[in-house]
Design a protein around this motif. Structure first.
Motif, PDB file in Angstrom:
ATOM      1  N   UNK A  73       0.842  -1.196   0.000  1.00  0.00           N
ATOM      2  CA  UNK A  73       0.000   0.000   0.000  1.00  0.00           C
ATOM      3  C   UNK A  73       0.872   1.239   0.000  1.00  0.00           C
ATOM      4  N   UNK A  74       0.565   2.170  -0.918  1.00  0.00           N
ATOM      5  CA  UNK A  74       1.263   3.441  -0.950  1.00  0.00           C
ATOM      6  C   UNK A  74       0.707   4.374   0.107  1.00  0.00           C
ATOM      7  N   UNK A  75       1.499   4.701   1.111  1.00  0.00           N
ATOM      8  CA  UNK A  75       1.039   5.506   2.240  1.00  0.00           C
ATOM      9  C   UNK A  75       1.464   6.965   2.150  1.00  0.00           C
ATOM     10  N   UNK A  76       2.623   7.215   1.536  1.00  0.00           N
ATOM     11  CA  UNK A  76       3.146   8.573   1.521  1.00  0.00           C
ATOM     12  C   UNK A  76       3.986   8.754   0.267  1.00  0.00           C
ATOM     13  N   UNK A  77       4.065  10.000  -0.225  1.00  0.00           N
ATOM     14  CA  UNK A  77       4.832  10.275  -1.429  1.00  0.00           C
ATOM     15  C   UNK A  77       6.316   9.996  -1.193  1.00  0.00           C
ATOM     16  N   UNK A  78       6.941   9.382  -2.184  1.00  0.00           N
ATOM     17  CA  UNK A  78       8.353   9.069  -2.066  1.00  0.00           C
ATOM     18  C   UNK A  78       8.727   7.890  -2.942  1.00  0.00           C
ATOM     19  N   UNK A  79       9.960   7.438  -2.764  1.00  0.00           N
ATOM     20  CA  UNK A  79      10.475   6.310  -3.528  1.00  0.00           C
ATOM     21  C   UNK A  79      10.910   5.213  -2.576  1.00  0.00           C
ATOM     22  N   UNK A  80      10.966   3.985  -3.119  1.00  0.00           N
ATOM     23  CA  UNK A  80      11.375   2.852  -2.302  1.00  0.00           C
ATOM     24  C   UNK A  80      11.914   1.759  -3.205  1.00  0.00           C
ATOM     25  N   UNK A  81      12.554   0.808  -2.596  1.00  0.00           N
ATOM     26  CA  UNK A  81      12.984  -0.405  -3.294  1.00  0.00           C
ATOM     27  C   UNK A  81      12.280  -1.585  -2.657  1.00  0.00           C
ATOM     28  N   UNK A  82      11.519  -2.312  -3.470  1.00  0.00           N
ATOM     29  CA  UNK A  82      10.896  -3.546  -3.006  1.00  0.00           C
ATOM     30  C   UNK A  82      11.847  -4.688  -3.343  1.00  0.00           C
ATOM     31  N   UNK A  83      12.213  -5.465  -2.345  1.00  0.00           N
ATOM     32  CA  UNK A  83      13.144  -6.572  -2.565  1.00  0.00           C
ATOM     33  C   UNK A  83      12.557  -7.863  -2.017  1.00  0.00           C
ATOM     34  N   UNK A  84      12.997  -8.956  -2.593  1.00  0.00           N
ATOM     35  CA  UNK A  84      12.563 -10.274  -2.113  1.00  0.00           C
ATOM     36  C   UNK A  84      13.767 -11.206  -2.110  1.00  0.00           C
ATOM     37  N   UNK A  85      13.953 -11.898  -1.016  1.00  0.00           N
ATOM     38  CA  UNK A  85      14.986 -12.930  -0.896  1.00  0.00           C
ATOM     39  C   UNK A  85      14.300 -14.282  -1.038  1.00  0.00           C
ATOM     40  N   UNK A  86      14.869 -15.142  -1.878  1.00  0.00           N
ATOM     41  CA  UNK A  86      14.227 -16.410  -2.225  1.00  0.00           C
ATOM     42  C   UNK A  86      15.200 -17.550  -1.981  1.00  0.00           C
ATOM     43  N   UNK A  87      14.793 -18.507  -1.179  1.00  0.00           N
ATOM     44  CA  UNK A  87      15.611 -19.697  -0.940  1.00  0.00           C
ATOM     45  C   UNK A  87      15.234 -20.745  -1.981  1.00  0.00           C
ATOM     46  N   UNK A  88      16.093 -20.938  -2.982  1.00  0.00           N
ATOM     47  CA  UNK A  88      15.832 -21.874  -4.076  1.00  0.00           C
ATOM     48  C   UNK A  88      16.693 -23.120  -3.923  1.00  0.00           C
ATOM     49  N   UNK A  89      16.502 -24.080  -4.818  1.00  0.00           N
ATOM     50  CA  UNK A  89      17.312 -25.300  -4.816  1.00  0.00           C
ATOM     51  C   UNK A  89      18.767 -24.998  -5.159  1.00  0.00           C
ATOM     52  N   UNK A  90      19.004 -23.881  -5.851  1.00  0.00           N
ATOM     53  CA  UNK A  90      20.362 -23.509  -6.246  1.00  0.00           C
ATOM     54  C   UNK A  90      21.030 -22.563  -5.249  1.00  0.00           C
ATOM     55  N   UNK A  91      20.279 -22.113  -4.254  1.00  0.00           N
ATOM     56  CA  UNK A  91      20.833 -21.185  -3.288  1.00  0.00           C
ATOM     57  C   UNK A  91      19.912 -19.997  -3.076  1.00  0.00           C
ATOM     58  N   UNK A  92      20.445 -18.941  -2.520  1.00  0.00           N
ATOM     59  CA  UNK A  92      19.655 -17.769  -2.192  1.00  0.00           C
ATOM     60  C   UNK A  92      19.688 -16.755  -3.324  1.00  0.00           C
ATOM     61  N   UNK A  93      18.516 -16.302  -3.763  1.00  0.00           N
ATOM     62  CA  UNK A  93      18.396 -15.249  -4.771  1.00  0.00           C
ATOM     63  C   UNK A  93      17.836 -14.000  -4.113  1.00  0.00           C
ATOM     64  N   UNK A  94      18.234 -12.840  -4.618  1.00  0.00           N
ATOM     65  CA  UNK A  94      17.629 -11.594  -4.159  1.00  0.00           C
ATOM     66  C   UNK A  94      17.318 -10.723  -5.365  1.00  0.00           C
ATOM     67  N   UNK A  95      16.055 -10.287  -5.456  1.00  0.00           N
ATOM     68  CA  UNK A  95      15.605  -9.441  -6.553  1.00  0.00           C
ATOM     69  C   UNK A  95      15.134  -8.110  -5.991  1.00  0.00           C
ATOM     70  N   UNK A  96      15.269  -7.055  -6.806  1.00  0.00           N
ATOM     71  CA  UNK A  96      14.854  -5.724  -6.385  1.00  0.00           C
ATOM     72  C   UNK A  96      14.065  -5.028  -7.486  1.00  0.00           C
ATOM     73  N   UNK A  97      13.191  -4.108  -7.062  1.00  0.00           N
ATOM     74  CA  UNK A  97      12.438  -3.290  -8.011  1.00  0.00           C
ATOM     75  C   UNK A  97      12.241  -1.917  -7.396  1.00  0.00           C
TER      76      UNK A  97
END
Length: 233
Positions: A73-97
């Motif tokens: 939910x967008x609560x206030x004007x500004x910028x941010x980075x949404x990131x997700x860390x994923x534990x996969x069979x090949x190891x840990x992945x991290x994605x950002x947007x």
């Protein structure tokens, strides 16, 4: 399950590992809009994801942040980075947007796909009915109005000029208009918040309006003289 999540947190404290993955979801978020983000990488288990927002004050993650999808939910004007860390069979992945909360009405860079509606006017049809007029008349758009009342209830309408009931007790606190164009297929959202005293002192009062009589009417007819300079031509 707790051990897996502890492993994710532990790895994050050691270092971040990046690989190719993609977060889908809108980069531009309107005020109070809820946006869903998802990631295309597959984890070892259903709750082997960990979503974070770098600016929690402006962008709040709602509900469970350990799944493949997350609501923000967008609560206030500004910028941010949404990131997700994923534990996969090949190891840990991290994605950002990178995402941004902005008022599409005010932002010249907002992607409105040529949609000419950027405002709407509130008009009191009676002491218990309020109507809303978009500031551009076109039959090429689809409309979705969502009204939120003081008691938390929501009402929707797909009319070009909707009419909603209201009262001094259960007044309208927010209205959101989603306008969609047919060609190209895209949409934009405008939202406004209201204080309780707005409806008794500010909203324009006119005689009852029928939907079919909209065409010859001008948006500017229902704008106070001091506000007419603000209308987009």
């Amino acid at each position: 399950m707790k051990n897996l999540l502890s492993l994710i947190v532990g790895l994050l404290t050691i270092g971040n590992f990046y690989a190719q993955c993609n977060i889908t979801g809108n980069k531009i978020i309107a005020p109070n809009e809820i946006t869903t983000f998802s990631v295309d990488a597959k984890a070892q288990c259903e709750e082997c994801y960990l979503w974070k927002s770098s600016n929690e004050q402006a962008f709040k993650i709602e509900g469970n942040n350990k799944l493949n999808k997350v609501s923000v939910t967008g609560k206030d004007f500004g910028k941010s980075t949404i990131s997700v860390s994923i534990l996969t069979d090949q190891g840990l992945l991290q994605c950002e947007k990178n995402i941004e909360l902005t008022d599409l009405k005010q932002s010249p860079t907002g992607n409105n796909c040529g949609i000419k509606i950027d405002d709407f006017k509130e008009v009191k049809v009676s002491e218990s009915i309020i109507s809303f007029f978009p500031n551009f008349n076109s039959g090429d758009y689809l409309y979705k109005w969502t009204v939120t009342y003081a008691n938390g209830e929501n009402q929707e309408s797909a009319e070009k000029i909707p009419q909603f009931f209201y009262s001094d007790i259960n007044y309208i606190t927010m209205i959101k208009l989603k306008v969609s164009s047919k060609s190209p297929i895209c949409s934009m959202t405008i939202s406004k918040k209201y204080e309780q005293n707005y409806w008794g002192k500010t909203a324009t009062q006119i005689d009852k309006i029928e939907q079919k009589t909209y065409s010859p009417m001008s948006y500017s007819d229902y704008v106070k003289p001091e506000d007419k300079s603000k209308i987009t031509k």
